[in-house]
Design an enzyme around this catalytic site. Structure first.
Site, PDB file in Angstrom:
ATOM      1  NE  ARG A  81     -50.038  21.437 -54.842  1.00 46.48           N
ATOM      2  CZ  ARG A  81     -50.417  20.462 -55.670  1.00 46.48           C
ATOM      3  NH1 ARG A  81     -49.728  20.213 -56.770  1.00 46.48           N
ATOM      4  NH2 ARG A  81     -51.496  19.780 -55.433  1.00 46.48           N
ATOM      5  CG  HIS A 124     -51.439  14.501 -54.611  1.00 46.15           C
ATOM      6  ND1 HIS A 124     -50.918  15.675 -55.099  1.00 46.15           N
ATOM      7  CD2 HIS A 124     -51.347  13.618 -55.637  1.00 46.15           C
ATOM      8  CE1 HIS A 124     -50.533  15.518 -56.352  1.00 46.15           C
ATOM      9  NE2 HIS A 124     -50.769  14.269 -56.700  1.00 46.15           N
ATOM     10  CD  GLU A 169     -53.789  16.638 -61.144  1.00 42.66           C
ATOM     11  OE1 GLU A 169     -53.881  15.413 -61.281  1.00 42.66           O
ATOM     12  OE2 GLU A 169     -52.877  17.302 -61.655  1.00 42.66           O
ATOM     13  CG  ASN A 294     -52.117  20.732 -60.785  1.00 45.10           C
ATOM     14  OD1 ASN A 294     -51.683  21.731 -60.212  1.00 45.10           O
ATOM     15  ND2 ASN A 294     -52.293  19.579 -60.157  1.00 45.10           N
ATOM     16  CE1 TYR A 296     -47.505  17.629 -65.350  1.00 45.38           C
ATOM     17  CE2 TYR A 296     -49.718  18.018 -64.497  1.00 45.38           C
ATOM     18  CZ  TYR A 296     -48.368  17.784 -64.284  1.00 45.38           C
ATOM     19  OH  TYR A 296     -47.883  17.688 -63.007  1.00 45.38           O
ATOM     20  CD  GLU A 354     -49.458  18.386 -59.875  1.00 45.23           C
ATOM     21  OE1 GLU A 354     -49.501  17.712 -60.928  1.00 45.23           O
ATOM     22  OE2 GLU A 354     -49.963  18.028 -58.803  1.00 45.23           O
TER      23      GLU A 354
HETATM   24  O1  IFM Z   1     -47.810  12.709 -61.018  1.00 43.70           O
HETATM   25  C1  IFM Z   1     -48.985  13.396 -61.274  1.00 43.70           C
HETATM   26  C2  IFM Z   1     -49.476  14.100 -60.021  1.00 43.70           C
HETATM   27  O2  IFM Z   1     -49.668  13.218 -58.964  1.00 43.70           O
HETATM   28  C3  IFM Z   1     -50.786  14.794 -60.282  1.00 43.70           C
HETATM   29  N1  IFM Z   1     -50.707  15.615 -61.461  1.00 43.70           N
HETATM   30  C4  IFM Z   1     -50.142  15.065 -62.657  1.00 43.70           C
HETATM   31  C5  IFM Z   1     -48.801  14.431 -62.353  1.00 43.70           C
HETATM   32  C6  IFM Z   1     -48.198  13.842 -63.645  1.00 43.70           C
HETATM   33  O3  IFM Z   1     -49.055  12.869 -64.164  1.00 43.70           O
END
Ligand code: IFM
Length: 445
Positions: A81, A124, A169, A294, A296, A354
């Protein structure tokens, strides 16, 4: 008994494993005729980015891309990606830079020759400065310029990419950048936020319409999700977590799948929305082929009475944290994959586009041991399997990121890579997590 080692065979047939990157974070924006973007000026403004670092050289992927693709092939990955940079393809946001599109042409061929499926993201975050000068995402015209860019790059590489995502995002593009002010253009203005929250989806809709008209298959968008939990049992804190959830996790997906925005968010943004925004919702809600997720971390929220909407206060949780200070909470990934599949997309394919963690990794005796990242990765892959078992149609998982790279406002300090990068020499050293993933993907039983 020791835990069962992760193996490719534990996932459905055809499940894709990949790594993700983004143009500005790795390529080196000073090479190849790319134009300035709003991250260059944001980073040059004191106080915005750690050590005022920018993406001018980054990982020099612009010159080292073949070796970087070799690393993915050697890790037994199936897909890559990547993003194409708007400012590289169209340095002034309008006219084409032939050197820029030639670069992506070579890059895509390089992926295919190594058996890596190209998963392209169109935006992005590298908005050409010439468009930022006219108000960037607060200006409706930017959405039309984005559709033009989508057409130009797709005419050149669309015949070979496996999928196209419009925006990466949107929450970061709009809220983080115009309300919190932590990313370019660094605004803290509710009216600019309302406009960006809508225009980023309008740009998505216009690009999808344009690419569909050209016959381009496999179109999607990449949304980020953040598990929102109340800081206490108090009803006010539950409502606070609900407001955050509506802003972060519902606005974009409901705009796309229901052609509406959550009332809880319109309660704050409504007066500042662009005129007749409702007329754009059908375009925004066009059917997609896949959704990128995505994920986290989670955040705990408390009510902040007496402060302006959305009246929120973050409260620290008790889970271990990454170098970013983000709590490690794999249950959240399982939760979003099942929630999105049940409430929004049904059996439409979902990709985890992600997931990853930053860690202060160091090279010692030529090696990097990042056992904590191995645990992070395998626990999130286990969460993905659990969601699949619950019926979510998850088709792939991309680790963020292949390389240590430019972590936006954090500069080069936060290391997310499977591969360590020395930012003086630019030498790459695969970490133990890279080797663990490569072994897992080679294991077919
Ligand atoms: O590095 C970033 C990415 O550009 C977009 N998503 C989160 C990642 C970590 O913060």
């Amino acid at each position: 008994m020791p835990p069962e080692p992760l193996a490719r065979a534990q996932f459905p047939d055809g499940f894709l494993f990949g790594a993700a990157t983004a143009a500005y974070q790795i390529e080196g924006s000073s090479f190849g005729g790319a134009g300035p973007c709003h991250w260059d000026s944001f980073a040059a403004t004191p106080g915005n980015v750690v050590r005022a670092e920018n993406g001018a050289r980054a990982c020099d992927h612009y010159h080292r891309w073949e070796a970087d693709l070799d690393l993915m092939q050697a890790a037994n990955l199936d897909a890559y990606r990547f993003s194409t940079s708007w400012a590289r393809v169209m340095p002034d946001g309008v006219n084409v830079n032939p050197e820029g599109i030639d670069f992506y042409d070579r890059l895509v061929d390089g992926m295919l020759s190594r058996g890596l499926q190209p998963f392209q993201t169109l935006y992005h975050w590298d908005l050409p400065s010439a468009l930022a000068d006219h108000g960037g995402w607060t200006n409706r015209d930017t959405c039309h310029r984005f559709a033009d860019y989508a057409e130009v790059i797709t005419r050149r590489i669309g015949d070979r990419v496996a999928s196209v995502a419009t925006i990466n995002e949107p929450w970061c593009v709009a809220w983080l950048s115009h309300f919190i002010g932590a990313h370019a253009p660094g605004l803290r203005d509710i009216r600019a936020t309302a406009r960006a929250m809508h225009h980023v989806l309008l740009a998505h809709g216009l690009a999808v319409g344009r690419l569909r008209g050209m016959g381009q298959p496999n179109l999607g968008i990449v949304l980020n999700f953040d598990h929102a939990a109340p800081a206490s049992d108090a009803p006010e804190d539950h409502a606070a977590a609900g407001r955050y959830d509506a802003i972060f996790n519902r606005w974009f997906i409901e705009g796309i799948t229901r052609q509406t925005y959550p009332e809880e968010v319109l309660a704050g943004l409504g007066p500042h929305m662009p005129a007749n925004w409702q007329d754009d919702m059908a375009l925004i809600g066009q059917k997609l082929d896949w959704l990128g997720v995505n994920y986290y971390t989670r955040h705990l929220h408390a009510d902040a009475p007496g402060t302006p909407w959305p009246s929120l206060r973050d409260v620290a949780g008790d889970r271990p944290r990454t170098q970013m200070g983000w709590e490690i909470y794999p249950e959240g990934l399982q939760g979003f994959l099942t929630r999105l599949s049940r409430n929004h997309v049904g059996q439409m394919p979902i990709y985890v586009t992600e997931n990853g963690m930053a860690n202060p990794d160091r090279v010692e005796d030529g090696q990097v041991t990042d056992a904590v990242r191995e645990d992070f990765l395998f626990s999130h892959l286990a969460a993905t399997r659990a969601a699949i078992a619950e019926g979510a149609n998850v088709k792939g998982f991309f680790y963020w990121s292949l390389l240590d790279n430019y972590e936006w406002a954090e500069g080069y300090e936060k290391r997310f890579g499977l591969v360590h990068v020395d930012f003086d020499t630019l030498a790459r050293v695969p970490k133990s997590s890279y080797h663990a993933l490569a072994r897992a993907l080679a294991r077919n039983t």
